[in-house]
Design a protein around this motif. Structure first.
Motif, PDB file in Angstrom:
ATOM      1  N   GLY A   1     -25.619 -41.890  79.658  1.00  0.00           N
ATOM      2  CA  GLY A   1     -26.374 -42.148  78.432  1.00  0.00           C
ATOM      3  C   GLY A   1     -27.867 -42.257  78.670  1.00  0.00           C
ATOM      4  N   PHE A   2     -28.260 -42.757  79.845  1.00  0.00           N
ATOM      5  CA  PHE A   2     -29.685 -42.841  80.153  1.00  0.00           C
ATOM      6  C   PHE A   2     -30.318 -41.450  80.132  1.00  0.00           C
ATOM      7  N   ALA A   3     -29.641 -40.486  80.744  1.00  0.00           N
ATOM      8  CA  ALA A   3     -30.170 -39.127  80.788  1.00  0.00           C
ATOM      9  C   ALA A   3     -30.197 -38.507  79.392  1.00  0.00           C
ATOM     10  N   GLN A   4     -29.130 -38.700  78.627  1.00  0.00           N
ATOM     11  CA  GLN A   4     -29.068 -38.105  77.286  1.00  0.00           C
ATOM     12  C   GLN A   4     -30.182 -38.648  76.387  1.00  0.00           C
ATOM     13  N   ARG A   5     -30.331 -39.974  76.379  1.00  0.00           N
ATOM     14  CA  ARG A   5     -31.354 -40.567  75.518  1.00  0.00           C
ATOM     15  C   ARG A   5     -32.756 -40.179  75.981  1.00  0.00           C
ATOM     16  N   PHE A   6     -32.958 -40.094  77.309  1.00  0.00           N
ATOM     17  CA  PHE A   6     -34.280 -39.724  77.812  1.00  0.00           C
ATOM     18  C   PHE A   6     -34.623 -38.301  77.404  1.00  0.00           C
ATOM     19  N   ASP A   7     -33.655 -37.384  77.511  1.00  0.00           N
ATOM     20  CA  ASP A   7     -33.907 -35.997  77.111  1.00  0.00           C
ATOM     21  C   ASP A   7     -34.282 -35.917  75.636  1.00  0.00           C
ATOM     22  N   GLU A   8     -33.603 -36.698  74.805  1.00  0.00           N
ATOM     23  CA  GLU A   8     -33.904 -36.708  73.374  1.00  0.00           C
ATOM     24  C   GLU A   8     -35.325 -37.203  73.133  1.00  0.00           C
ATOM     25  N   TRP A   9     -35.711 -38.272  73.818  1.00  0.00           N
ATOM     26  CA  TRP A   9     -37.067 -38.814  73.658  1.00  0.00           C
ATOM     27  C   TRP A   9     -38.106 -37.806  74.143  1.00  0.00           C
ATOM     28  N   TRP A  10     -37.849 -37.186  75.278  1.00  0.00           N
ATOM     29  CA  TRP A  10     -38.783 -36.213  75.861  1.00  0.00           C
ATOM     30  C   TRP A  10     -39.067 -35.077  74.875  1.00  0.00           C
ATOM     31  N   ASP A  11     -38.006 -34.574  74.241  1.00  0.00           N
ATOM     32  CA  ASP A  11     -38.179 -33.479  73.285  1.00  0.00           C
ATOM     33  C   ASP A  11     -38.847 -33.962  71.999  1.00  0.00           C
ATOM     34  N   LEU A  12     -38.436 -35.128  71.502  1.00  0.00           N
ATOM     35  CA  LEU A  12     -38.988 -35.652  70.254  1.00  0.00           C
ATOM     36  C   LEU A  12     -40.487 -35.905  70.369  1.00  0.00           C
ATOM     37  N   TYR A  13     -40.919 -36.441  71.491  1.00  0.00           N
ATOM     38  CA  TYR A  13     -42.336 -36.760  71.676  1.00  0.00           C
ATOM     39  C   TYR A  13     -43.128 -35.575  72.233  1.00  0.00           C
ATOM     40  N   ASP A  14     -42.436 -34.488  72.535  1.00  0.00           N
ATOM     41  CA  ASP A  14     -43.082 -33.290  73.074  1.00  0.00           C
ATOM     42  C   ASP A  14     -43.958 -33.649  74.279  1.00  0.00           C
ATOM     43  N   VAL A  15     -43.334 -34.317  75.251  1.00  0.00           N
ATOM     44  CA  VAL A  15     -44.051 -34.766  76.445  1.00  0.00           C
ATOM     45  C   VAL A  15     -44.411 -33.562  77.303  1.00  0.00           C
ATOM     46  N   ARG A  16     -45.661 -33.484  77.686  1.00  0.00           N
ATOM     47  CA  ARG A  16     -46.130 -32.386  78.527  1.00  0.00           C
ATOM     48  C   ARG A  16     -46.682 -32.981  79.827  1.00  0.00           C
ATOM     49  N   PRO A  17     -45.901 -32.919  80.894  1.00  0.00           N
ATOM     50  CA  PRO A  17     -46.294 -33.613  82.120  1.00  0.00           C
ATOM     51  C   PRO A  17     -47.513 -32.991  82.784  1.00  0.00           C
ATOM     52  N   VAL A  18     -48.330 -33.871  83.348  1.00  0.00           N
ATOM     53  CA  VAL A  18     -49.456 -33.449  84.182  1.00  0.00           C
ATOM     54  C   VAL A  18     -49.128 -33.713  85.646  1.00  0.00           C
ATOM     55  N   GLU A  19     -48.623 -34.931  85.944  1.00  0.00           N
ATOM     56  CA  GLU A  19     -48.264 -35.280  87.314  1.00  0.00           C
ATOM     57  C   GLU A  19     -47.289 -36.451  87.302  1.00  0.00           C
ATOM     58  N   PRO A  20     -46.094 -36.268  87.870  1.00  0.00           N
ATOM     59  CA  PRO A  20     -45.173 -37.397  88.008  1.00  0.00           C
ATOM     60  C   PRO A  20     -45.393 -38.110  89.344  1.00  0.00           C
ATOM     61  N   GLU A  21     -45.052 -39.388  89.376  1.00  0.00           N
ATOM     62  CA  GLU A  21     -45.110 -40.171  90.622  1.00  0.00           C
ATOM     63  C   GLU A  21     -46.456 -39.995  91.330  1.00  0.00           C
ATOM     64  N   LEU A  22     -47.513 -40.334  90.624  1.00  0.00           N
ATOM     65  CA  LEU A  22     -48.868 -40.143  91.146  1.00  0.00           C
ATOM     66  C   LEU A  22     -49.383 -41.453  91.741  1.00  0.00           C
ATOM     67  N   THR A  23     -49.680 -41.443  93.037  1.00  0.00           N
ATOM     68  CA  THR A  23     -50.199 -42.632  93.715  1.00  0.00           C
ATOM     69  C   THR A  23     -51.708 -42.721  93.508  1.00  0.00           C
ATOM     70  N   VAL A  24     -52.171 -43.933  93.159  1.00  0.00           N
ATOM     71  CA  VAL A  24     -53.588 -44.153  92.868  1.00  0.00           C
ATOM     72  C   VAL A  24     -54.098 -45.315  93.723  1.00  0.00           C
ATOM     73  N   TRP A  25     -55.421 -45.385  93.862  1.00  0.00           N
ATOM     74  CA  TRP A  25     -56.046 -46.363  94.768  1.00  0.00           C
ATOM     75  C   TRP A  25     -57.321 -46.914  94.139  1.00  0.00           C
ATOM     76  N   ASN A  26     -57.518 -48.209  94.299  1.00  0.00           N
ATOM     77  CA  ASN A  26     -58.758 -48.857  93.869  1.00  0.00           C
ATOM     78  C   ASN A  26     -59.342 -49.573  95.077  1.00  0.00           C
ATOM     79  N   THR A  27     -60.460 -49.057  95.600  1.00  0.00           N
ATOM     80  CA  THR A  27     -61.087 -49.640  96.784  1.00  0.00           C
ATOM     81  C   THR A  27     -61.886 -50.893  96.446  1.00  0.00           C
ATOM     82  N   THR A  28     -62.527 -50.916  95.296  1.00  0.00           N
ATOM     83  CA  THR A  28     -63.388 -52.037  94.928  1.00  0.00           C
ATOM     84  C   THR A  28     -62.628 -53.352  94.919  1.00  0.00           C
TER      85      THR A  28
END
Length: 295
Positions: free
Chosen positions: A125-152
């Motif tokens: 059910g997690f996969a089914q509901r996620f697929d429905e949400w992805w299509d409904l919101y028309d999600v257009r990925p740029v980058e998944p699992e992106l690691t970020v850093w703040n030096t300050t």
């Protein structure tokens, strides 16, 4: 719920390195947020009592102290078992969400295997509901699992997804959630706003983990910050209120200082030292043991 390549488990919580050849240098976003005080005593007690009440061995154990102790000991670990099972489920769901994004980007992915792993655990059910949400919101990925850093400030983390929705850049954090008795996913914790605003305040994003290649953070210009609750019955997206972002950022900064202060205190040396009596005072002698009775 994921295990980014540059993240390491340490005695001080999860920490990040700049490359695969370097040692961890800064705490993760979630480690910083974990400095918030929490009280789970009531939940642990409830889980233990519920597990004991459901234990089929309980009626027979009431007349046997040894069996009762075994049942109580097993019940006492119910909260840990639940936590560990929830963590594994969260990892499976996050992995599936990542594979959806990778397929949409035309990159190598394991989407079918990820869906099968959920279905084998009764979690399709997690996969089914996620697929429905992805299509409904028309999600257009740029980058998944992106690691970020703040030096300050000195921290790092991994964003579940950077995407565009309705033409707006979005920073997205998935939270695997159970369903309440009315069929709705349970509410997100407000701490997700701290997690997202810390991601927004990043200064660099990872390009090459092996070589330690980073580039200037390109998505901090007022993106939408979305906490997405993923459940078996629905997926619900919640937007961080722009009016409170400053407050949550300041709180995160304070928690980062608290984390470092804790390290300094641990490294400072022993906190308690023995103290003897003043000079000239004698330590009382040990009381004599009573004599053994005569036979």
């Amino acid at each position: 719920m994921t295990a980014p390549l540059l993240a390491h488990a340490t005695p001080h919580g999860r920490m990040y390195a700049r490359s695969t050849s370097e040692q961890p240098a800064v705490p993760s976003i979630t480690t910083v947020i974990s400095q918030l005080p929490t009280s789970l005593g009531g939940w642990y007690g409830h889980m233990a009592a519920s597990a004991l009440a459901r234990d089929p061995r309980l009626p027979g154990a009431l007349g046997s102290p040894a069996e009762l102790r075994t049942a109580v000991r097993d019940a006492a670990s119910a909260a840990e078992r639940y936590r560990d099972e929830a963590a594994l489920r969260g990892t499976r769901v996050h992995h599936y969400c990542e594979q959806v994004a990778l397929r949409a980007l035309g990159r190598p992915e394991e989407l079918d295997a990820a869906r099968l792993a959920l279905e084998e655990q009764g979690e399709g059910g997690f996969a089914q509901r996620f697929d429905e949400w992805w299509d409904l919101y028309d999600v257009r990925p740029v980058e998944p699992e992106l690691t970020v850093w703040n030096t300050t400030l000195g921290y790092a983390g991994t964003l579940d997804l950077v995407a565009t929705i309705g033409g707006r850049t979005c920073l997205i954090d998935y939270k695997t959630k159970n369903t309440d008795r009315d069929g709705f996913v349970k509410a997100l914790d407000d701490k997700v706003v701290m997690q997202l605003v810390a991601g927004m305040k990043a200064e660099e994003s990872l390009v090459d983990p092996q070589a330690g290649g980073w580039e200037a953070w390109a998505h901090g210009d007022q993106p939408l910050l979305l906490g997405v609750a993923v459940g078996q019955t629905e997926v619900r997206a919640m937007r961080a209120n722009p009016a409170v972002l400053k407050n949550h950022w300041l709180r995160f900064c304070a928690l980062r200082r608290a984390w470092e202060a804790g390290l300094d205190a641990e490294d400072a040396g022993r906190a308690l030292l023995p103290l003897g009596p003043p000079p000239g005072r004698q330590v009382p002698a040990e009381p004599a043991l009573p004599a053994a009775p005569a036979h």
